[in-house]
Design a protein around this motif. Structure first.
Motif, mmCIF file in Angstrom:
data_model
loop_
_atom_site.group_PDB
_atom_site.id
_atom_site.type_symbol
_atom_site.label_atom_id
_atom_site.label_comp_id
_atom_site.label_asym_id
_atom_site.label_seq_id
_atom_site.Cartn_x
_atom_site.Cartn_y
_atom_site.Cartn_z
ATOM 1 N N ILE A 126 0.840 -1.190 0.000
ATOM 2 C CA ILE A 126 0.000 0.000 0.000
ATOM 3 C C ILE A 126 0.880 1.246 0.000
ATOM 4 C CG2 ILE A 126 -1.801 1.277 1.200
ATOM 5 C CD1 ILE A 126 -2.636 -1.352 2.516
ATOM 6 N N ALA A 127 0.740 2.068 -1.022
ATOM 7 C CA ALA A 127 1.377 3.381 -1.044
ATOM 8 C C ALA A 127 0.412 4.375 -0.396
ATOM 9 C CB ALA A 127 1.699 3.806 -2.472
ATOM 10 N N GLU A 128 0.832 4.935 0.721
ATOM 11 C CA GLU A 128 -0.002 5.889 1.446
ATOM 12 C C GLU A 128 0.178 7.289 0.862
ATOM 13 O OE1 GLU A 128 -2.085 4.901 3.591
ATOM 14 O OE2 GLU A 128 -1.355 2.951 4.325
ATOM 15 N N PRO A 129 -0.826 8.154 1.004
ATOM 16 C CA PRO A 129 -0.667 9.531 0.539
ATOM 17 C C PRO A 129 0.420 10.261 1.327
ATOM 18 C CG PRO A 129 -2.667 9.289 1.831
ATOM 19 C CD PRO A 129 -2.133 7.913 1.622
ATOM 20 N N TRP A 130 1.016 11.264 0.710
ATOM 21 C CA TRP A 130 1.959 12.121 1.422
ATOM 22 C C TRP A 130 1.648 13.579 1.059
ATOM 23 C CZ3 TRP A 130 3.822 9.000 -2.661
ATOM 24 C CH2 TRP A 130 4.404 9.649 -3.749
ATOM 25 N N ASP A 131 2.407 14.518 1.596
ATOM 26 C CA ASP A 131 2.059 15.934 1.469
ATOM 27 C C ASP A 131 1.865 16.371 0.025
ATOM 28 O OD1 ASP A 131 2.127 16.185 4.185
ATOM 29 O OD2 ASP A 131 4.060 17.217 4.282
ATOM 30 N N ASP A 132 2.708 15.862 -0.885
ATOM 31 C CA ASP A 132 2.662 16.317 -2.273
ATOM 32 C C ASP A 132 1.937 15.362 -3.218
ATOM 33 O OD1 ASP A 132 3.770 18.783 -2.060
ATOM 34 O OD2 ASP A 132 5.769 18.226 -2.743
ATOM 35 N N PHE A 133 1.344 14.294 -2.694
ATOM 36 C CA PHE A 133 0.576 13.391 -3.556
ATOM 37 C C PHE A 133 -0.593 12.810 -2.790
ATOM 38 C CE2 PHE A 133 -0.608 9.092 -4.686
ATOM 39 C CZ PHE A 133 -1.086 9.305 -5.966
ATOM 40 N N GLU A 134 -1.726 12.706 -3.481
ATOM 41 C CA GLU A 134 -2.900 12.081 -2.881
ATOM 42 C C GLU A 134 -3.825 11.564 -3.970
ATOM 43 O OE1 GLU A 134 -6.431 13.228 0.355
ATOM 44 O OE2 GLU A 134 -5.154 14.790 -0.520
ATOM 45 N N LEU A 135 -4.286 10.341 -3.808
ATOM 46 C CA LEU A 135 -5.371 9.814 -4.634
ATOM 47 C C LEU A 135 -6.670 10.253 -3.980
ATOM 48 C CD1 LEU A 135 -6.520 8.068 -6.915
ATOM 49 C CD2 LEU A 135 -6.245 6.074 -5.415
ATOM 50 N N LEU A 136 -7.349 11.202 -4.596
ATOM 51 C CA LEU A 136 -8.524 11.828 -3.990
ATOM 52 C C LEU A 136 -9.776 10.966 -4.135
ATOM 53 C CD1 LEU A 136 -7.837 15.394 -5.384
ATOM 54 C CD2 LEU A 136 -7.492 14.648 -3.023
ATOM 55 N N ASP A 137 -9.924 10.321 -5.293
ATOM 56 C CA ASP A 137 -11.126 9.522 -5.551
ATOM 57 C C ASP A 137 -10.875 8.696 -6.799
ATOM 58 O OD1 ASP A 137 -13.681 8.546 -5.208
ATOM 59 O OD2 ASP A 137 -14.708 10.315 -6.005
ATOM 60 N N SER A 138 -11.733 7.702 -7.033
ATOM 61 C CA SER A 138 -11.661 6.893 -8.247
ATOM 62 C C SER A 138 -13.024 6.286 -8.496
ATOM 63 C CB SER A 138 -10.599 5.794 -8.107
ATOM 64 O OG SER A 138 -10.940 4.899 -7.060
ATOM 65 N N GLY A 139 -13.246 5.864 -9.733
ATOM 66 C CA GLY A 139 -14.494 5.212 -10.081
ATOM 67 C C GLY A 139 -14.892 5.449 -11.516
ATOM 68 N N HIS A 140 -15.751 4.556 -12.024
ATOM 69 C CA HIS A 140 -16.237 4.640 -13.400
ATOM 70 C C HIS A 140 -15.080 4.736 -14.402
ATOM 71 C CE1 HIS A 140 -20.408 6.279 -11.929
ATOM 72 N NE2 HIS A 140 -20.250 4.970 -11.711
ATOM 73 N N GLY A 141 -13.992 3.968 -14.129
ATOM 74 C CA GLY A 141 -12.879 3.889 -15.066
ATOM 75 C C GLY A 141 -11.943 5.074 -15.060
ATOM 76 N N ARG A 142 -11.982 5.890 -14.001
ATOM 77 C CA ARG A 142 -11.088 7.056 -13.925
ATOM 78 C C ARG A 142 -10.561 7.213 -12.497
ATOM 79 N NH1 ARG A 142 -13.832 12.334 -15.987
ATOM 80 N NH2 ARG A 142 -15.295 11.782 -14.318
ATOM 81 N N LYS A 143 -9.532 8.034 -12.363
ATOM 82 C CA LYS A 143 -9.026 8.367 -11.027
ATOM 83 C C LYS A 143 -8.730 9.856 -10.961
ATOM 84 C CE LYS A 143 -4.436 6.673 -12.369
ATOM 85 N NZ LYS A 143 -3.400 5.648 -12.067
ATOM 86 N N PHE A 144 -8.803 10.405 -9.746
ATOM 87 C CA PHE A 144 -8.696 11.832 -9.466
ATOM 88 C C PHE A 144 -7.571 12.006 -8.454
ATOM 89 C CE2 PHE A 144 -10.948 15.610 -7.273
ATOM 90 C CZ PHE A 144 -10.340 16.532 -8.104
ATOM 91 N N GLU A 145 -6.476 12.658 -8.872
ATOM 92 C CA GLU A 145 -5.279 12.713 -8.048
ATOM 93 C C GLU A 145 -4.800 14.150 -7.872
ATOM 94 O OE1 GLU A 145 -2.686 9.053 -9.674
ATOM 95 O OE2 GLU A 145 -3.577 10.348 -11.214
ATOM 96 N N ARG A 146 -4.060 14.362 -6.774
ATOM 97 C CA ARG A 146 -3.417 15.660 -6.536
ATOM 98 C C ARG A 146 -1.907 15.471 -6.548
ATOM 99 N NH1 ARG A 146 -1.140 17.924 -2.246
ATOM 100 N NH2 ARG A 146 -1.984 16.353 -0.810
ATOM 101 N N TYR A 147 -1.232 16.261 -7.369
ATOM 102 C CA TYR A 147 0.218 16.295 -7.434
ATOM 103 C C TYR A 147 0.673 17.696 -7.050
ATOM 104 C CZ TYR A 147 0.093 11.856 -9.949
ATOM 105 O OH TYR A 147 -0.107 10.537 -10.304
ATOM 106 N N GLY A 148 1.059 17.862 -5.798
ATOM 107 C CA GLY A 148 1.370 19.205 -5.323
ATOM 108 C C GLY A 148 0.120 20.061 -5.362
ATOM 109 N N PRO A 149 0.174 21.246 -5.988
ATOM 110 C CA PRO A 149 -0.994 22.129 -6.002
ATOM 111 C C PRO A 149 -2.003 21.819 -7.105
ATOM 112 C CG PRO A 149 0.852 23.232 -7.041
ATOM 113 C CD PRO A 149 1.368 21.895 -6.563
ATOM 114 N N TYR A 150 -1.728 20.830 -7.963
ATOM 115 C CA TYR A 150 -2.558 20.592 -9.143
ATOM 116 C C TYR A 150 -3.303 19.255 -9.036
ATOM 117 C CZ TYR A 150 0.572 24.231 -10.747
ATOM 118 O OH TYR A 150 1.298 25.399 -10.838
#
Length: 285
Positions: free
Chosen positions: A7-31
């Protein structure tokens, strides 16, 4: 064989925010970005995904597609994970210039290294794994067929303030390089293999995972010995099985003893759900 889940856990500059319906929503730093994810078979947890860009079109197997990015997204920007620093960028291959699920391997490898150890990182891409090993004290040989990837890895080395770290950056065909190392009688304390499904070397050499993986693992075995620390192999080709890859490694490494573990790599979402990304095999003594 009992399979494991990394398991890769989130860290300050990366986070998997959500996923579903064949897509994923991620944060890389401020974007924030939306990308295709065939394994996200469920419904998203969030009603809205406000993103700075989305990769659209193309199939996971065939590539293609393009980024639709907001004007304020720069060509690249720096991220950090602990003392490691590296650039993120929206690449033509839908990736962000590194693989966040590899973070679980970075920590595991670094904990098994120290001064006077040596690591070979093959298909090393932009070098975050190489930097993690070098930061733990190892001398690293980093091999990738892409001049652009190696240049990005060297830029990450400078960004991390590790310009004096003992890292050899080589643009070469992975399998040809490993064959030469075997003939030279070289050995390493650790080897990292992260092969793509398909690839081309700098002189047009063709890499095909299903054809060439057995020889690659055999070369890795020849470059390790009873005093070596580990092999880390990751495979993103979904059609392959973790059990099949583990049995391949067992067949080559039986004479060295040690232990072999295998299973799935995942990233934990903010809500706790696990998104599978790849399969892995580790050998260690």
């Amino acid at each position: 064989m009992q399979l494991e889940t990394l398991i890769a856990e989130p860290w300050d500059d990366f986070e998997l925010l959500d996923s579903g319906h064949g897509r994923k929503f991620e944060r890389y730093g401020p974007y924030r970005f939306i990308r295709p994810e065939p394994q996200a078979l469920w419904a998203p947890a969030l009603a809205d995904w406000p993103a700075d860009g989305e990769f659209v079109g193309g199939l996971e197997e065939d590539g293609g597609g393009r980024w639709n990015l907001a004007p304020h997204v720069p060509p690249s920007w720096p991220l950090a994970r602990g003392p490691l620093k590296f650039h993120a960028a929206n690449t033509n291959f839908r990736h962000l210039a590194f693989f966040p699920d590899m973070a679980a391997h970075w920590d595991w490898m670094a904990a098994r290294l120290g001064p006077d150890t040596s690591v070979l990182n093959v298909f090393g891409y932009t070098g975050v794994g190489s930097l993690a090993c070098a930061q733990a004290g190892a001398a690293v040989t980093h091999v990738d067929a892409s001049k652009k990837a190696v240049a990005s890895a060297q830029a990450n080395q400078q960004l991390s303030g590790m310009g004096a770290a003992p890292i050899r950056w080589l643009t070469d065909d992975a399998l040809k390089f490993m064959r030469r190392e075997v003939r030279r009688g070289r050995r390493y304390d650790g080897i990292i293999l992260d092969p793509p499904k398909y690839g081309r070397g700098p002189d047009g050499e063709v890499w095909e995972l299903y054809r060439d993986l057995p020889e690659l693992v055999g070369c890795a075995r020849s470059l390790l010995d009873a005093d070596s620390r580990y092999l880390v192999l990751t495979v993103y080709a979904i059609r392959l099985s973790a059990v099949a890859i583990a049995e391949l490694v067992k067949a080559h490494f039986a004479d060295l003893g040690g232990t072999i573990s295998a299973g799935e790599m995942t990233i934990r979402e903010g809500g706790g759900r696990l998104l599978p990304t790849a399969i892995f095999v580790r050998w260690e003594r």
